[in-house]
Design a protein around this motif. Sequence first.
Motif, PDB file in Angstrom:
ATOM      1  N   ASN A   1     -12.577   6.678 -10.398  1.00 35.83           N
ATOM      2  CA  ASN A   1     -12.152   7.372 -10.673  1.00 35.83           C
ATOM      3  C   ASN A   1     -10.754   7.219 -11.954  1.00 35.83           C
ATOM      4  N   VAL A   2     -10.378   6.220 -11.248  1.00 35.51           N
ATOM      5  CA  VAL A   2      -8.999   6.132 -12.991  1.00 35.51           C
ATOM      6  C   VAL A   2      -9.142   5.422 -14.062  1.00 35.51           C
ATOM      7  N   GLY A   3      -8.283   5.787 -14.359  1.00 33.94           N
ATOM      8  CA  GLY A   3      -8.002   5.421 -15.802  1.00 33.94           C
ATOM      9  C   GLY A   3      -7.723   4.284 -15.808  1.00 33.94           C
ATOM     10  N   ASP A   4      -7.342   3.154 -17.421  1.00 30.51           N
ATOM     11  CA  ASP A   4      -7.455   1.681 -17.447  1.00 30.51           C
ATOM     12  C   ASP A   4      -5.727   1.623 -16.977  1.00 30.51           C
ATOM     13  N   GLY A   5      -4.530   2.663 -17.586  1.00 26.30           N
ATOM     14  CA  GLY A   5      -3.594   2.624 -17.127  1.00 26.30           C
ATOM     15  C   GLY A   5      -3.347   2.351 -16.014  1.00 26.30           C
ATOM     16  N   THR A   6      -3.896   3.577 -14.550  1.00 26.69           N
ATOM     17  CA  THR A   6      -4.084   3.346 -13.505  1.00 26.69           C
ATOM     18  C   THR A   6      -4.151   1.741 -12.856  1.00 26.69           C
ATOM     19  N   ILE A   7      -5.507   1.153 -13.386  1.00 26.97           N
ATOM     20  CA  ILE A   7      -5.325  -0.293 -12.928  1.00 26.97           C
ATOM     21  C   ILE A   7      -4.997  -1.184 -13.055  1.00 26.97           C
TER      22      ILE A   7
ATOM     23  N   MET B   1     -13.244  -3.420 -15.313  1.00 28.00           N
ATOM     24  CA  MET B   1     -11.923  -2.583 -15.672  1.00 28.00           C
ATOM     25  C   MET B   1     -13.346  -1.221 -15.804  1.00 28.00           C
ATOM     26  N   SER B   2     -14.359  -1.207 -16.221  1.00 24.26           N
ATOM     27  CA  SER B   2     -15.205  -0.205 -16.392  1.00 24.26           C
ATOM     28  C   SER B   2     -15.690   0.128 -15.148  1.00 24.26           C
ATOM     29  N   ASP B   3     -16.084  -0.902 -14.803  1.00 26.64           N
ATOM     30  CA  ASP B   3     -16.378  -0.666 -13.309  1.00 26.64           C
ATOM     31  C   ASP B   3     -15.484  -0.015 -11.900  1.00 26.64           C
ATOM     32  N   ILE B   4     -14.522  -0.102 -12.213  1.00 28.57           N
ATOM     33  CA  ILE B   4     -13.177   0.051 -11.390  1.00 28.57           C
ATOM     34  C   ILE B   4     -13.393   1.881 -11.978  1.00 28.57           C
ATOM     35  N   ARG B   5     -13.059   1.586 -12.943  1.00 27.10           N
ATOM     36  CA  ARG B   5     -12.768   2.994 -13.694  1.00 27.10           C
ATOM     37  C   ARG B   5     -13.476   3.932 -13.351  1.00 27.10           C
ATOM     38  N   ALA B   6     -15.340   3.674 -13.059  1.00 19.91           N
ATOM     39  CA  ALA B   6     -15.529   4.492 -12.631  1.00 19.91           C
ATOM     40  C   ALA B   6     -16.100   4.594 -10.958  1.00 19.91           C
ATOM     41  N   ALA B   7     -15.900   3.975 -10.332  1.00 21.58           N
ATOM     42  CA  ALA B   7     -15.900   3.534  -8.855  1.00 21.58           C
ATOM     43  C   ALA B   7     -14.611   4.669  -8.217  1.00 21.58           C
TER      44      ALA B   7
ATOM     45  N   TYR C   1       0.667  -1.038  -0.289  1.00 21.77           N
ATOM     46  CA  TYR C   1       0.346   0.059   0.628  1.00 21.77           C
ATOM     47  C   TYR C   1       1.008   1.401  -0.069  1.00 21.77           C
ATOM     48  N   SER C   2       1.463   1.269   0.667  1.00 29.95           N
ATOM     49  CA  SER C   2       2.653   2.179   0.758  1.00 29.95           C
ATOM     50  C   SER C   2       3.463   2.591  -0.622  1.00 29.95           C
ATOM     51  N   THR C   3       3.683   1.811  -0.617  1.00 26.73           N
ATOM     52  CA  THR C   3       4.233   2.244  -2.523  1.00 26.73           C
ATOM     53  C   THR C   3       3.387   2.454  -3.420  1.00 26.73           C
ATOM     54  N   LEU C   4       2.212   2.923  -3.257  1.00 26.22           N
ATOM     55  CA  LEU C   4       0.584   2.436  -4.203  1.00 26.22           C
ATOM     56  C   LEU C   4       0.890   4.603  -4.518  1.00 26.22           C
ATOM     57  N   THR C   5       0.709   5.368  -5.908  1.00 29.90           N
ATOM     58  CA  THR C   5       0.464   6.639  -5.986  1.00 29.90           C
ATOM     59  C   THR C   5      -1.366   6.658  -5.077  1.00 29.90           C
ATOM     60  N   LYS C   6      -1.523   7.552  -5.638  1.00 28.68           N
ATOM     61  CA  LYS C   6      -2.942   8.704  -4.604  1.00 28.68           C
ATOM     62  C   LYS C   6      -3.755   7.434  -5.850  1.00 28.68           C
ATOM     63  N   SER C   7      -3.529   7.289  -7.142  1.00 29.04           N
ATOM     64  CA  SER C   7      -4.669   7.053  -7.383  1.00 29.04           C
ATOM     65  C   SER C   7      -4.590   5.555  -7.452  1.00 29.04           C
ATOM     66  N   GLU C   8      -3.722   5.398  -7.600  1.00 27.85           N
ATOM     67  CA  GLU C   8      -3.489   3.604  -6.973  1.00 27.85           C
ATOM     68  C   GLU C   8      -4.529   2.810  -5.584  1.00 27.85           C
ATOM     69  N   LYS C   9      -3.880   3.571  -4.685  1.00 24.47           N
ATOM     70  CA  LYS C   9      -4.607   3.293  -3.644  1.00 24.47           C
ATOM     71  C   LYS C   9      -6.321   3.781  -3.198  1.00 24.47           C
ATOM     72  N   LYS C  10      -6.335   5.125  -4.644  1.00 23.64           N
ATOM     73  CA  LYS C  10      -8.247   4.488  -4.839  1.00 23.64           C
ATOM     74  C   LYS C  10      -8.872   2.929  -4.947  1.00 23.64           C
ATOM     75  N   ILE C  11      -7.707   2.456  -6.028  1.00 25.46           N
ATOM     76  CA  ILE C  11      -8.377   1.113  -6.713  1.00 25.46           C
ATOM     77  C   ILE C  11      -7.326   0.377  -5.086  1.00 25.46           C
ATOM     78  N   ALA C  12      -7.225   0.367  -4.310  1.00 23.52           N
ATOM     79  CA  ALA C  12      -6.386  -0.205  -3.487  1.00 23.52           C
ATOM     80  C   ALA C  12      -7.892  -0.662  -2.472  1.00 23.52           C
ATOM     81  N   ASP C  13      -8.313  -0.015  -2.286  1.00 26.94           N
ATOM     82  CA  ASP C  13      -9.585   0.388  -1.461  1.00 26.94           C
ATOM     83  C   ASP C  13     -10.435   0.297  -1.741  1.00 26.94           C
ATOM     84  N   TYR C  14     -11.440   0.597  -2.990  1.00 30.38           N
ATOM     85  CA  TYR C  14     -12.209  -0.442  -3.575  1.00 30.38           C
ATOM     86  C   TYR C  14     -12.174  -1.125  -3.549  1.00 30.38           C
ATOM     87  N   ILE C  15     -10.882  -2.323  -3.585  1.00 33.60           N
ATOM     88  CA  ILE C  15     -10.905  -3.948  -3.954  1.00 33.60           C
ATOM     89  C   ILE C  15     -10.997  -4.217  -2.581  1.00 33.60           C
ATOM     90  N   LEU C  16     -10.815  -3.659  -1.315  1.00 30.85           N
ATOM     91  CA  LEU C  16     -10.539  -4.260  -0.144  1.00 30.85           C
ATOM     92  C   LEU C  16     -12.045  -3.801   0.018  1.00 30.85           C
TER      93      LEU C  16
END
Length: 272
Positions: free
Chosen positions: A45-51, A37-43, A11-26
């Motif tokens: 608010n990140v791009g496919d590349g970030t995922i 990926m569309s669900d993750i992108r919308a929830a 978690y500590s190595t993730l960027t701010k946007s990547e942490k949003k994905i981590a929080d959503y998955i957790l």
Amino acid sequence: MSITYTIHENYSTLTKSEKKIADYILSSGEKIVYSTMSDIRAAANVGDGTIIRFCQKIGFSGFSDLKIAIAKEDFSKQQENSQAADFFEKRTLTINKALQTTNQRLDSDKLTQAVQLITQAKQIYIFGVGSSGNTGNDLEAMLLRVGVQARSVVDPHFQAQIASLLTEQDLVIGFSLSGRTKDTYDSLNIAKKNHAKILAITNYLLSPIAQLADIVLQTAIEEFLDGASLAGKISQLYLCDLLVQKYEVENNVNSVELRETVLRSILDKSLD
């Protein structure tokens, strides 16, 4: 090592946007396997590349690889629990829960509307692939016993050809537990463009297949790794049975007479 532990460890190595994905998955747990990926992108608010970068940072090649790992982890837990002495009771509870939850999701008005679509249709086709295709074959046989001729088609190429020739007078019944089966979606989409009526039997009201449908009858099985399970099959067949029984009632079908006719037609097929 669990996926949750892996995410927390990195978690500590993730960027701010990547942490949003981590929080959503957790926060989503194993339900993440039913997300796209569309669900993750919308929830998040990140791009496919970030995922994709997030997945690679925690040791996976991409989002599909991550979903499979989560599904395997959850499935393994279920398998371990099934080794207990009450194995048979657990399986019975699973089947009963499938029926109960499907019944809870049932909308009687939609069931009536679905019967009306069958009654009014000039031609009826049933589309599904894999296990859902087998259920389509079962529904074809069930409808025949109440005097309704429908054709189940499991080959996607034939589905597409048939769909291209349908009109607004025709009905297609589509089966997909996930609601995201590409072959079934593509065939139903062609039918929709030709103004055929669509009845979807699927788990998710917001899935692509459900969005194509005029009427949706909702199953209740969240499956990913074990998509052909008995519980999923029973959920589908339960709705098929209700649909056929409701058709009999609404159309005053003399089911005894019909069944006698069918029985007489096959008695000669039995060996003495």
